[in-house]
Design an enzyme around this catalytic site. Structure first.
Site, PDB file in Angstrom:
ATOM      1  CE  LYS A 286      -7.678   0.001  -8.687  1.00 41.98           C
ATOM      2  NZ  LYS A 286      -7.681   0.858  -9.882  1.00 41.98           N
ATOM      3  CG  ASN A 287     -11.393   0.589 -10.436  1.00 41.96           C
ATOM      4  OD1 ASN A 287     -10.426   1.270 -10.074  1.00 41.96           O
ATOM      5  ND2 ASN A 287     -11.260  -0.465 -11.219  1.00 41.96           N
TER       6      ASN A 287
ATOM      7  CB  CYS B 286      -1.060   3.693 -19.093  1.00 44.71           C
ATOM      8  SG  CYS B 286      -1.633   2.556 -17.874  1.00 44.71           S
TER       9      CYS B 286
ATOM     10  NE  ARG C 166      -5.917   2.607 -18.713  1.00 46.22           N
ATOM     11  CZ  ARG C 166      -5.996   2.346 -17.418  1.00 46.22           C
ATOM     12  NH1 ARG C 166      -4.922   2.076 -16.719  1.00 46.22           N
ATOM     13  NH2 ARG C 166      -7.169   2.356 -16.808  1.00 46.22           N
TER      14      ARG C 166
ATOM     15  CG  ASP D 228      -9.686  -4.898 -13.950  1.00 49.16           C
ATOM     16  OD1 ASP D 228      -8.793  -4.430 -14.660  1.00 49.16           O
ATOM     17  OD2 ASP D 228     -10.652  -4.226 -13.549  1.00 49.16           O
TER      18      ASP D 228
ATOM     19  NE  ARG E 139      -2.019   1.970  -9.166  1.00 45.73           N
ATOM     20  CZ  ARG E 139      -2.413   1.448 -10.331  1.00 45.73           C
ATOM     21  NH1 ARG E 139      -1.600   0.700 -11.031  1.00 45.73           N
ATOM     22  NH2 ARG E 139      -3.621   1.691 -10.800  1.00 45.73           N
TER      23      ARG E 139
END
Ligand code: EPU
Length: 442
Positions: free
Chosen positions: A22-23, A116, A121, A307, A421
């Site tokens: 994803k990133n 967020c 952030r 994460d 997501r």
């Protein structure tokens, strides 16, 4: 709204293949703004963060086409330079559009992404770098938008005051077409940054990581299209490794990113996990018996990623002894704690006594909200039981799935749009490993 119904207590066994990261995917989609030629992308995950990024690109004037599993993106007709508030609210990374839009079109308007679920952030480190490159960026507090303009960006030497993953990428996206040489110091070392660099290099950019925390970019006048395959998602690998260990299972991960998971693998082994390397791209995860407590301090690459701490906390509910987690990257990333406590986890907050917190933590200490805690202690092992759960963040969501897989009985997890997501069809992939998980519409 969708929910997962999970009946836990089953050992997960079998093979699973990692999706694209994803990133990386969302940043490479943004790189399409830097050329008029086509990007042909493989291994792009079908997750909602990518869908929202593609909606934004279409809104700006980029054409997007899925041909089965291949994503073709071509920027032929960008006429808008403004990110709608609604898109900014759904995808904070949409603010990164500042980099390529300023580089190519000299203008961009983005909503303030600050605020967020995992902390304040802010993007001050991105904005300062772009200003030094020659952009004028004004924040209008009455409408909450940043208005950015430039007559042309120029190369600079910029030292990030603290690590920032997307800040590094935003400045890379801005500097590939800038005049002259940009040197980014104290740049992020995350491997996802290097995958973006590899794609941009194929497009004709002149970038090299001159040392682990320094990136040098020589601006070029034009970039072309390319065909690129996005690296597999190492965060998925950690999730599936923990799913295997927490259910006492035996899971084989294909497209394994073991080579960039060093500190995770060391910690996993120390805790009683088994990592079996079959070949370069295949890893088996299991556990050898009783799990042991560990102490984790999150850090940027090559440290233990922020994460991973939420999934790790669930694993540690099954370990003998007291484990600690000290979150240093975000000021608020323990939203899952109250949920797994509902399942019987024994967790308490603590405040690590850090002498110079403003220098130690990755977030801006001054932004911190009173009452947040940076540490948790987990006492184990505890028998988790089923519960009705709710989530507000992607990794917290995956964590609740892991907890429910370990807990006998039927759990309900609401708010699973957060999981969509970042994980493609997670329930179908876990079902193949033997999990009893169903998506329902509520
Ligand atoms: N920060 C500032 N000002 C800035 C930039 C960052 O105060 O200008 C703070 C952040 O608020 C945070 C810390 O510095 O407390 C580190 O932020 P960083 O910029 O490194 O994080 P990010 O780029 O916003 C990316 C990933 C995250 C991942 C972190 C750390 C993307 C889209 N997001 O966030 O991924 O946790 O780096 O590696 O690449 C996720 O995938 O679930 C996720 C949150």
């Amino acid at each position: 709204m969708d929910a997962f119904v999970i009946t836990g207590g089953k050992k997960l066994k079998g093979d699973i293949s990692l999706g694209g990261a994803k990133n990386v995917a969302i940043k490479i989609c943004l790189a399409s703004l830097l050329t008029d030629d086509e990007l042909i992308l493989h291994n792009v995950p079908r997750i909602s963060d990518v869908t929202i990024m593609l909606e934004l690109l279409k809104h700006l004037g980029v054409s997007v086409l899925w041909q089965e599993d291949i994503l073709r993106i071509q920027n032929g007709n960008v006429k808008k330079f403004h990110v709608p508030l609604e898109v900014g609210a759904r995808l904070r990374t949409s603010s990164m559009v500042l980099g390529p839009l300023l580089a190519r079109y000299g203008q961009a308007i983005i909503p303030n992404p600050g605020g967020c679920r995992i902390g304040a952030r802010p993007i001050d480190r991105h904005i300062e770098g772009l200003r030094q490159m020659g952009a004028t960026i004004n924040y209008n507090s009455s409408d909450g938008y940043f208005y950015a303009k430039t007559d042309g960006l120029s190369g600079i030497t910029y030292t990030f005051p603290k690590n920032t993953h997307t800040g590094t990428e935003t400045l890379i996206l801005a500097s590939v077409l800038a005049k002259g040489r940009t040197i980014l110091k104290n740049a992020a070392e995350e491997v996802e940054v290097d995958d973006l660099i590899a794609c941009l290099s194929q497009m004709g950019a002149n970038i090299k990581r001159s040392n682990p925390r320094e990136i040098t970019i020589d601006g070029v006048s034009i970039l072309g299209g390319t065909e690129y395959s996005i690296m597999p998602d190492r965060n998925e690998e950690v999730t599936f490794a923990i799913a295997s260990a927490i259910t006492n299972g035996h899971v084989t991960v294909y497209k394994s990113q073991r080579n960039v998971l060093g500190v995770f693998l060391d910690t996993f082994r120390k805790a009683g996990g088994v990592v079996d390397a079959v070949d370069d791209h295949t890893t088996i995860y299991a556990r050898s018996g009783q799990l042991h407590a560990t102490d984790i301090v999150t850090a940027s690459y090559p440290g233990f990623m922020t994460d991973w701490q939420a999934p790790w906390a669930v694993l540690m509910t099954q370990a003998v002894g007291v484990s600690t987690i000290h979150e240093t990257v975000f000021e608020s990333r323990f939203s899952y704690v109250q949920e797994i406590k509902k399942m019987g986890a024994e967790i308490e907050y603590f405040d690590p006594n850090i002498p110079e917190p403003e220098n130690f933590y990755n977030f801006n200490w001054k932004d911190r909200i009173q009452g947040y805690h940076q540490g948790i202690r987990i006492k184990g092992p505890t028998k988790l039981h089923n519960a009705i759960l709710e989530m507000d963040d992607l990794r917290a969501g995956a964590t609740l799935v892991l907890a429910a897989l370990a807990a006998p009985g039927e759990s309900y997890i609401h708010g699973i749009e957060q999981i969509d997501r970042g994980y493609e069809k997670i329930e179908q992939r876990l079902q193949k490993l033997g999990a009893d998980i169903t998506r329902i519409h509520t």
